[in-house]
Design an enzyme around this catalytic site. Sequence first.
Site, PDB file in Angstrom:
ATOM      1  N   ASP A  88     -13.916  -1.048   3.109  1.00 53.73           N
ATOM      2  CA  ASP A  88     -13.002  -1.189   4.250  1.00 53.73           C
ATOM      3  C   ASP A  88     -13.720  -0.591   5.467  1.00 53.73           C
ATOM      4  O   ASP A  88     -14.448  -1.308   6.181  1.00 53.73           O
ATOM      5  CB  ASP A  88     -11.680  -0.472   3.916  1.00 53.73           C
TER       6      ASP A  88
ATOM      7  N   GLY B  77      -4.459  -4.137   6.054  1.00 54.61           N
ATOM      8  CA  GLY B  77      -3.429  -3.919   7.069  1.00 54.61           C
ATOM      9  C   GLY B  77      -3.621  -2.588   7.756  1.00 54.61           C
ATOM     10  O   GLY B  77      -4.305  -1.698   7.244  1.00 54.61           O
TER      11      GLY B  77
ATOM     12  N   LYS C 148      -2.931   5.184  -2.584  1.00 56.62           N
ATOM     13  CA  LYS C 148      -3.870   6.003  -1.826  1.00 56.62           C
ATOM     14  C   LYS C 148      -4.273   7.178  -2.713  1.00 56.62           C
ATOM     15  O   LYS C 148      -3.394   7.784  -3.362  1.00 56.62           O
ATOM     16  CB  LYS C 148      -3.206   6.511  -0.547  1.00 56.62           C
TER      17      LYS C 148
ATOM     18  N   SER D 148       0.863  -1.178   0.000  1.00 58.43           N
ATOM     19  CA  SER D 148       0.000   0.000   0.000  1.00 58.43           C
ATOM     20  C   SER D 148       0.899   1.227   0.000  1.00 58.43           C
ATOM     21  O   SER D 148       1.708   1.408   0.916  1.00 58.43           O
ATOM     22  CB  SER D 148      -0.883  -0.033   1.256  1.00 58.43           C
TER      23      SER D 148
ATOM     24  N   ASP E 263      -7.241   3.288  -3.029  1.00 56.92           N
ATOM     25  CA  ASP E 263      -7.957   3.387  -1.753  1.00 56.92           C
ATOM     26  C   ASP E 263      -8.172   4.857  -1.422  1.00 56.92           C
ATOM     27  O   ASP E 263      -7.208   5.602  -1.239  1.00 56.92           O
ATOM     28  CB  ASP E 263      -7.135   2.706  -0.646  1.00 56.92           C
TER      29      ASP E 263
ATOM     30  N   LYS F 151     -10.238  -6.590   7.842  1.00 54.38           N
ATOM     31  CA  LYS F 151      -9.192  -6.247   8.818  1.00 54.38           C
ATOM     32  C   LYS F 151      -9.653  -6.804  10.152  1.00 54.38           C
ATOM     33  O   LYS F 151     -10.752  -6.476  10.621  1.00 54.38           O
ATOM     34  CB  LYS F 151      -9.030  -4.730   8.930  1.00 54.38           C
TER      35      LYS F 151
ATOM     36  N   GLU G  24     -11.207   1.001  -3.402  1.00 54.77           N
ATOM     37  CA  GLU G  24     -11.502   0.772  -1.982  1.00 54.77           C
ATOM     38  C   GLU G  24     -12.102   2.021  -1.330  1.00 54.77           C
ATOM     39  O   GLU G  24     -11.568   3.127  -1.467  1.00 54.77           O
ATOM     40  CB  GLU G  24     -10.188   0.378  -1.288  1.00 54.77           C
TER      41      GLU G  24
ATOM     42  N   LYS H  77      -1.171  -0.877  -4.300  1.00 53.20           N
ATOM     43  CA  LYS H  77      -2.360  -0.074  -3.973  1.00 53.20           C
ATOM     44  C   LYS H  77      -1.912   1.369  -3.798  1.00 53.20           C
ATOM     45  O   LYS H  77      -0.967   1.645  -3.062  1.00 53.20           O
ATOM     46  CB  LYS H  77      -2.985  -0.641  -2.694  1.00 53.20           C
TER      47      LYS H  77
END
Length: 375
Positions: free
Chosen positions: A238, A290, A163, A135, A188, A262, A213, A161
């Site tokens: 998430d 995570g 952000k 990530s 995400d 998670k 996400e 991934k």
Amino acid sequence: MRIERVELHHIALELVHPFETSFGRETVRPCILVSVHADGLVGWGECVAGAGPWFSCETVGTAWHVLRDFLIPAVLGQEVISPADAVALFPPIRGHPMARAALENAVWDLVAQARGVPLARMLGGVRDRVPVGVSVGIESSLEALLERVEAYIAEGYGRVKLKIKPGWDVEVVRAVRERWPDLPLQVDANAAYTLDDAPVFRELDSLGLLLIEQPLHHEDLVEHARLQAQLRTPICLDESIRSPEHARWALEIEACRVINIKVGRVGGLTAARRIHDLCAERGVPVWCGGMLETNVGRAANVALATLPNFTLPGDISASARYYRQDVAEPNFVLNEDSTISVPTEPGLGVRVIPERLSAARLRHLVRSARRDFPV
Ligand code: OSB
Ligand code: MG
């Protein structure tokens, strides 16, 4: 086994590289480690609540309070032979999943050690390596991001991934996509957008992403269903999934086509496995998210990700991606096939190093069954 003692260890570790998301930037990661002591064994659990109520409403402070004043008193001195026994002792607490998860997961480690089996086996896992990705946080410039992605790919990460947030989205994701046309890539948003931003997601929809996400509000299901209906790319939730019930509701209205599980966010390994099973029944793939865990939380994530429906790579990167020196050993390392190997020792398969724990520790609480402390 009788739970003789429970300890809380509030620690903080400096990240190797600051981690920025749409809700903020972290350079130091605090967490609470919970140790549960019985029959000469010690089980460990990590509470993933952060310093402030940014990712979720839980914080180190709220989790400390709920653990100290409600959860620990309920299990101290009690007999448990399975994690379910410990969960059955918990008072009917609304919310606070990260606090509950930390204690429950410590009992899973304890019981798995007592039975002499790895946690993955006790959970019903089917893999000896789990596929993983990395990530990548928001960077100061596109150049800095491309460099970082390149370095992670060179280290062997096979899935990335990114952000995103308003102003750091389509252009950035397109640049990464153009540079690595075949890279398994996902984004995400950490709830940074509204339905008015649907045009942004329609553009992202053409960039061949594995999933998008948590684009919308951190508690929403309804508007995610509306957005999902406009997209080919699966939406993955998430923040919105904080219990097995939320997962059921989300699937019922097709708010998403993938779920990020998670352990902390959903209240522990029992709930995490229940969401996994529910998604498996409905043909919905899951993956393990995570929270910048230490090796204690990471070991629980690796064990969970061995369940059969964890078919997408998890945010379970190598230990070295997070901290220069973790509080537990051994470190998790990345295999050449972008997997992490599952420990084969009983329990979590990691050992907390006492000197490192005390060096990282800001606050310590000991509750013993033999001497009853007034709360
Ligand atoms: O939204 O998945 C997230 C880290 C902290 C809080 C929230 C998130 C994350 C990550 C990092 O994406 C995942 C990891 O490598 O631990
Ligand atoms: Mg997320």
